[in-house]
Design a protein around this motif. Structure first.
Motif, PDB file in Angstrom:
ATOM      1  N   PHE A   1     -16.240  -4.807 -18.460  1.00  0.00           N
ATOM      2  CA  PHE A   1     -16.383  -5.838 -19.482  1.00  0.00           C
ATOM      3  C   PHE A   1     -16.572  -7.171 -18.769  1.00  0.00           C
ATOM      4  O   PHE A   1     -15.671  -7.658 -18.077  1.00  0.00           O
ATOM      5  N   ASP A   2     -17.780  -7.711 -18.902  1.00  0.00           N
ATOM      6  CA  ASP A   2     -18.133  -8.947 -18.223  1.00  0.00           C
ATOM      7  C   ASP A   2     -17.667 -10.143 -19.050  1.00  0.00           C
ATOM      8  O   ASP A   2     -18.017 -10.275 -20.234  1.00  0.00           O
ATOM      9  N   LYS A   3     -16.925 -11.033 -18.398  1.00  0.00           N
ATOM     10  CA  LYS A   3     -16.410 -12.215 -19.091  1.00  0.00           C
ATOM     11  C   LYS A   3     -17.553 -13.196 -19.352  1.00  0.00           C
ATOM     12  O   LYS A   3     -18.369 -13.470 -18.460  1.00  0.00           O
ATOM     13  N   LEU A   4     -17.588 -13.720 -20.558  1.00  0.00           N
ATOM     14  CA  LEU A   4     -18.616 -14.700 -20.874  1.00  0.00           C
ATOM     15  C   LEU A   4     -18.311 -16.015 -20.169  1.00  0.00           C
ATOM     16  O   LEU A   4     -17.159 -16.441 -20.111  1.00  0.00           O
ATOM     17  N   PRO A   5     -19.330 -16.683 -19.648  1.00  0.00           N
ATOM     18  CA  PRO A   5     -19.111 -17.938 -18.914  1.00  0.00           C
ATOM     19  C   PRO A   5     -18.927 -19.120 -19.866  1.00  0.00           C
ATOM     20  O   PRO A   5     -19.662 -20.118 -19.800  1.00  0.00           O
ATOM     21  N   VAL A   6     -17.960 -18.981 -20.739  1.00  0.00           N
ATOM     22  CA  VAL A   6     -17.650 -20.039 -21.706  1.00  0.00           C
ATOM     23  C   VAL A   6     -16.130 -20.218 -21.751  1.00  0.00           C
ATOM     24  O   VAL A   6     -15.383 -19.314 -21.366  1.00  0.00           O
ATOM     25  N   PRO A   7     -15.659 -21.371 -22.199  1.00  0.00           N
ATOM     26  CA  PRO A   7     -14.215 -21.559 -22.330  1.00  0.00           C
ATOM     27  C   PRO A   7     -13.630 -20.599 -23.363  1.00  0.00           C
ATOM     28  O   PRO A   7     -14.355 -19.965 -24.135  1.00  0.00           O
ATOM     29  N   PRO A   8     -12.316 -20.486 -23.408  1.00  0.00           N
ATOM     30  CA  PRO A   8     -11.681 -19.636 -24.419  1.00  0.00           C
ATOM     31  C   PRO A   8     -12.140 -20.011 -25.819  1.00  0.00           C
ATOM     32  O   PRO A   8     -12.257 -21.197 -26.161  1.00  0.00           O
ATOM     33  N   VAL A   9     -12.422 -19.003 -26.641  1.00  0.00           N
ATOM     34  CA  VAL A   9     -12.906 -19.272 -27.993  1.00  0.00           C
ATOM     35  C   VAL A   9     -11.756 -19.638 -28.937  1.00  0.00           C
ATOM     36  O   VAL A   9     -11.991 -20.229 -29.996  1.00  0.00           O
ATOM     37  N   ILE A  10     -10.543 -19.264 -28.585  1.00  0.00           N
ATOM     38  CA  ILE A  10      -9.343 -19.733 -29.299  1.00  0.00           C
ATOM     39  C   ILE A  10      -8.431 -20.297 -28.217  1.00  0.00           C
ATOM     40  O   ILE A  10      -7.702 -19.572 -27.546  1.00  0.00           O
ATOM     41  N   PRO A  11      -8.464 -21.617 -28.015  1.00  0.00           N
ATOM     42  CA  PRO A  11      -7.872 -22.214 -26.814  1.00  0.00           C
ATOM     43  C   PRO A  11      -6.387 -22.535 -26.894  1.00  0.00           C
ATOM     44  O   PRO A  11      -5.780 -22.837 -25.858  1.00  0.00           O
ATOM     45  N   ALA A  12      -5.776 -22.474 -28.077  1.00  0.00           N
ATOM     46  CA  ALA A  12      -4.384 -22.900 -28.179  1.00  0.00           C
ATOM     47  C   ALA A  12      -3.808 -22.449 -29.506  1.00  0.00           C
ATOM     48  O   ALA A  12      -4.551 -22.161 -30.457  1.00  0.00           O
ATOM     49  N   PRO A  13      -2.483 -22.393 -29.619  1.00  0.00           N
ATOM     50  CA  PRO A  13      -1.861 -22.123 -30.918  1.00  0.00           C
ATOM     51  C   PRO A  13      -2.218 -23.214 -31.910  1.00  0.00           C
ATOM     52  O   PRO A  13      -2.693 -24.301 -31.528  1.00  0.00           O
ATOM     53  N   PRO A  14      -2.022 -22.967 -33.187  1.00  0.00           N
ATOM     54  CA  PRO A  14      -2.327 -23.990 -34.189  1.00  0.00           C
ATOM     55  C   PRO A  14      -1.591 -25.295 -33.894  1.00  0.00           C
ATOM     56  O   PRO A  14      -0.479 -25.298 -33.353  1.00  0.00           O
ATOM     57  N   ALA A  15      -2.216 -26.400 -34.249  1.00  0.00           N
ATOM     58  CA  ALA A  15      -1.627 -27.718 -34.016  1.00  0.00           C
ATOM     59  C   ALA A  15      -0.279 -27.823 -34.714  1.00  0.00           C
ATOM     60  O   ALA A  15      -0.090 -27.354 -35.836  1.00  0.00           O
ATOM     61  N   GLY A  16       0.658 -28.449 -34.012  1.00  0.00           N
ATOM     62  CA  GLY A  16       1.981 -28.676 -34.594  1.00  0.00           C
ATOM     63  C   GLY A  16       2.932 -27.508 -34.493  1.00  0.00           C
ATOM     64  O   GLY A  16       4.065 -27.586 -34.985  1.00  0.00           O
ATOM     65  N   ILE A  17       2.499 -26.417 -33.848  1.00  0.00           N
ATOM     66  CA  ILE A  17       3.324 -25.215 -33.729  1.00  0.00           C
ATOM     67  C   ILE A  17       4.040 -25.222 -32.373  1.00  0.00           C
ATOM     68  O   ILE A  17       3.395 -25.347 -31.323  1.00  0.00           O
ATOM     69  N   ASP A  18       5.362 -25.100 -32.385  1.00  0.00           N
ATOM     70  CA  ASP A  18       6.128 -24.885 -31.163  1.00  0.00           C
ATOM     71  C   ASP A  18       6.265 -23.375 -30.997  1.00  0.00           C
ATOM     72  O   ASP A  18       7.183 -22.746 -31.531  1.00  0.00           O
ATOM     73  N   ALA A  19       5.340 -22.787 -30.265  1.00  0.00           N
ATOM     74  CA  ALA A  19       5.172 -21.333 -30.260  1.00  0.00           C
ATOM     75  C   ALA A  19       6.210 -20.630 -29.406  1.00  0.00           C
ATOM     76  O   ALA A  19       6.731 -21.178 -28.419  1.00  0.00           O
ATOM     77  N   THR A  20       6.504 -19.402 -29.785  1.00  0.00           N
ATOM     78  CA  THR A  20       7.245 -18.480 -28.919  1.00  0.00           C
ATOM     79  C   THR A  20       6.279 -17.656 -28.075  1.00  0.00           C
ATOM     80  O   THR A  20       6.614 -17.213 -26.984  1.00  0.00           O
ATOM     81  N   ALA A  21       5.077 -17.430 -28.605  1.00  0.00           N
ATOM     82  CA  ALA A  21       4.015 -16.707 -27.903  1.00  0.00           C
ATOM     83  C   ALA A  21       2.739 -16.868 -28.701  1.00  0.00           C
ATOM     84  O   ALA A  21       2.755 -17.274 -29.870  1.00  0.00           O
TER      85      ALA A  21
END
Length: 643
Positions: A162-182
């Motif tokens: 599986f070849d990685k696409l040469p683009v940044p992550p398509v979902i780069p972070a948890p939703p704004a304002g979320i103090d995530a556990t994972a």
């Protein structure tokens, strides 16, 4: 800890002669790889050698009809096998080589779980996976923003890479304002109820990402694909959220929700199997404290499921609201299930005549997370396995007497109250071994054991027992109504000899199937780290009546016209028969019951003659054993492997 290579395993197996008729030594003193075959299963998914982790990245290849079963491998990347029949498997790459590894701009440290859109970018299988830039990650630690992102990779060579696409992550972070556990383990799926609830184009792809919020509780974040290139994913809400460490009902039937979700899968089922328009289910791995007293933290994990209603808030965010929940596998070491739609057009389904199905694989870890040390992993040369493929469906339970047993917040829901019935129909999650796997495992030479009725305390050997530690035992056990008021324990001893045995029984006092492993292995007396804790899981046997309809009641003189139903308690209700399927694949033990219960664990008998099967009854009440069949020997799932 470095596990031995294939060559080292071969050399060790040739150099050491172990006598399994003699007491075991301290196994940690043996050479690396010398125990490779001692407890290795034959029909389960695991790599040629090394450590298997979470199942992930499964897909049916539209171009070939082959079903690819992926898994984390050695903590380094993802490997895969493929099958055309759910019976035999072949390594996608030689010697279990990886289909994707860490090391790119998006994932310099690790590749975590992902899932595949079969007909994705360029019409090719496309992997959406968690790319990791910071470690360690754990729900008890402060979350580092950007540590887990979701990235894309495409296979151009039939799944070998599986070849990685040469683009940044398509979902780069948890939703704004979320103090995530994972924020990991993206699972891609389609759902007609969700399309309607959030006004999506039919057959939109969604991604469920598991995690939760600190000081709030575990949850699943939902994203919607906005672009044929799969580069644009719109956040449409925390689809499912539970308060931290709470329970479904009183916790009896679905344990606890813990503090963090992992490996969440979403899918739709009807009575036949997968149906995009069916009832919506989720399976989810749970991390967190088991005891309700905070802030106690344990290594507790659980593999749960929930079915629920799909809706949307006034602002258009998606909501999943459970209306029943349960346990996908009651084993303490069973975790991280991942499944995939296996269409009727796949090679396996086409050849067996199966409809569209949802097939899931559960990971059986080496023992229990963080609580066992010293197990002779180097001597074994491999760690962990995936459990047998399981078909999930919407399971109906018919002719259930409408009494207090059904009116509880449990792993079932009332599906139908008939106008002319005292009985009702229940629904739950159906769990069965995939039909092709089951057919192959039960096609070996078999023998029947005569029926038995036991009253006193008895442990009675079968007239015949398997020749090896590879077998399937099928049986039915019937209990009288008086059993509900007793402490009856009835079932079987397996993998037994004068020095070892594993006892599996149903216990009415707490409505549980119990696997007593205290005497399973003589190796526990000489070697640290071999877990032998008793395991158990809850299964309610309902009261069933075959005389529910007006016609049947009239035939038996029980019809009361003024009540328009059967007179309560007058029809011949019986306790639901316990239908058991027990699979012993060397050390891997799986117990299935009534098409809705599974419990998997390890059983590691040492002695060569620990193959006997016995009836077990503790003497409370009475019990009837019938339709007892033993299928002796299994098959080799890896015809192309050298080891």
């Amino acid at each position: 800890m470095k596990l031995p290579s294939a060559l080292e395993i071969l050399v060790a197996r040739q150099a050491v002669d172990i006598d399994y008729n003699l007491p075991p030594p301290d196994l940690t003193t043996l050479p690396a790889g010398s125990l490779f075959e001692t407890w290795r299963p034959h029909i389960h998914v695991l790599p040629p050698h090394g450590q298997i982790g979470d199942p992930c990245a499964h897909y049916n290849d539209p171009a070939t009809g082959l079903f690819h079963v992926g898994f984390l491998h050695n903590g380094t990347g993802i490997s895969s096998v493929f099958t055309d029949d759910l019976v035999t498997y072949r390594d996608v790459n030689p010697d279990g080589g990886y289909i994707i590894v860490a090391g790119g701009p998006n994932d310099p440290l690790a590749v975590f779980d992902g899932s595949v859109i079969p007909d994705g970018i360029y019409g090719l299988p496309t992997l959406l996976y968690t790319s990791v830039t910071y470690l360690p990650i754990h729900w008890t630690l402060p979350y580092v923003p950007g540590s887990e992102t979701q990235s894309l990779a495409v296979t151009f060579d039939g799944g070998h890479n599986f070849d990685k696409l040469p683009v940044p992550p398509v979902i780069p972070a948890p939703p704004a304002g979320i103090d995530a556990t994972a924020f990991r383990d993206p699972y891609v799926f389609q759902n007609r109820q969700l399309d309607q609830a959030v006004d999506s184009v039919p057959d939109t792809w969604y991604a469920a990402i598991s995690g939760g919020q600190q000081e709030v509780g575990p949850g699943v974040f939902l994203y919607r694909n906005q672009d044929p290139s799969f580069m644009d994913w719109e956040y449409i809400g925390e689809w499912w959220q539970e308060p931290a460490n709470t329970t479904w009902g009183d916790g009896t039937w679905a344990k606890r929700w813990g503090y963090n979700f992992e490996t969440g899968n979403a899918f739709s089922l009807d009575e036949e199997g997968y149906n995009v328009e069916g009832s919506t289910f989720m399976t989810v791995g749970v991390e967190g404290a088991y005891a309700p007293i905070e802030p106690q933290v344990t290594s507790f994990h659980a593999m749960l499921w929930a079915a629920g209603d799909v809706s949307a808030t006034d602002s258009g965010e998606a909501l999943f609201t459970p209306n029943m929940a349960g346990v996908l596998d009651w084993g303490r070491a069973a975790y991280a299930a991942a499944g995939k739609v296996l269409p009727h057009t796949s090679q396996a389904s086409f050849n067996s005549g199966a409809p569209d199905r949802f097939i899931t694989y559960v990971w059986l870890t080496g023992d229990v997370f963080g609580s066992v040390t010293g197990f002779p992993a180097e001597q074994q040369g491999w760690q962990n396995t995936l459990l047998l493929p399981r078909e999930l469906k919407l399971q109906k339970i018919h002719n259930v007497v409408d009494n207090d047993l059904v009116h509880e917040t449990g792993s079932w829901r009332v599906a139908k109250h008939g106008d002319e019935q005292q009985c009702i129909e229940l629904e739950t999650l159906g769990i069965e071994i995939a039909r092709e796997t089951y057919e192959a495992a039960t096609s070996t030479p078999s023998f029947e054991e005569p029926p038995r009725e036991l009253q006193g305390a008895n442990i009675i050997p079968f007239e015949q027992s398997p020749a090896s530690k590879f077998f399937v035992l099928e049986a039915q056990i019937s209990f009288p109504q008086s059993a509900r008021d007793s402490d009856v324990q009835s079932g079987f001893q397996i993998l037994a000899s004068d020095l070892e045995s594993t006892t599996i029984y149903y216990q009415f006092s707490n409505e549980s199937i119990v696997i007593d492993r205290q005497n399973t292995s003589a190796a526990t007396q000489t070697t640290p780290g071999i877990d032998n804790v008793t395991e158990a899981g809850h299964l309610r046997l309902f009261d069933i009546s075959e005389h529910c309809s007006k016609e049947k009641c009239e035939d038996h003189g029980h019809w009361e016209q003024d009540k328009s139903n059967c007179k309560p308690g007058s029809h011949e209700a019986k306790i639901e028969t316990l239908n058991l399927t027990i699979v012993g694949d060397n050390s891997v033990l799986e117990v299935y019951a009534n098409s809705r219960f599974a419990l998997a664990t390890w059983a590691r008998p040492w002695y060569a003659n620990s193959t006997e099967i016995r009836f077990f009854h503790n003497g409370e009440s009475e019990v009837s054993f019938h339709n007892i069949v033993v299928h002796d020997g299994l098959y080799d799932a890896y015809p192309d492997r050298e080891t």
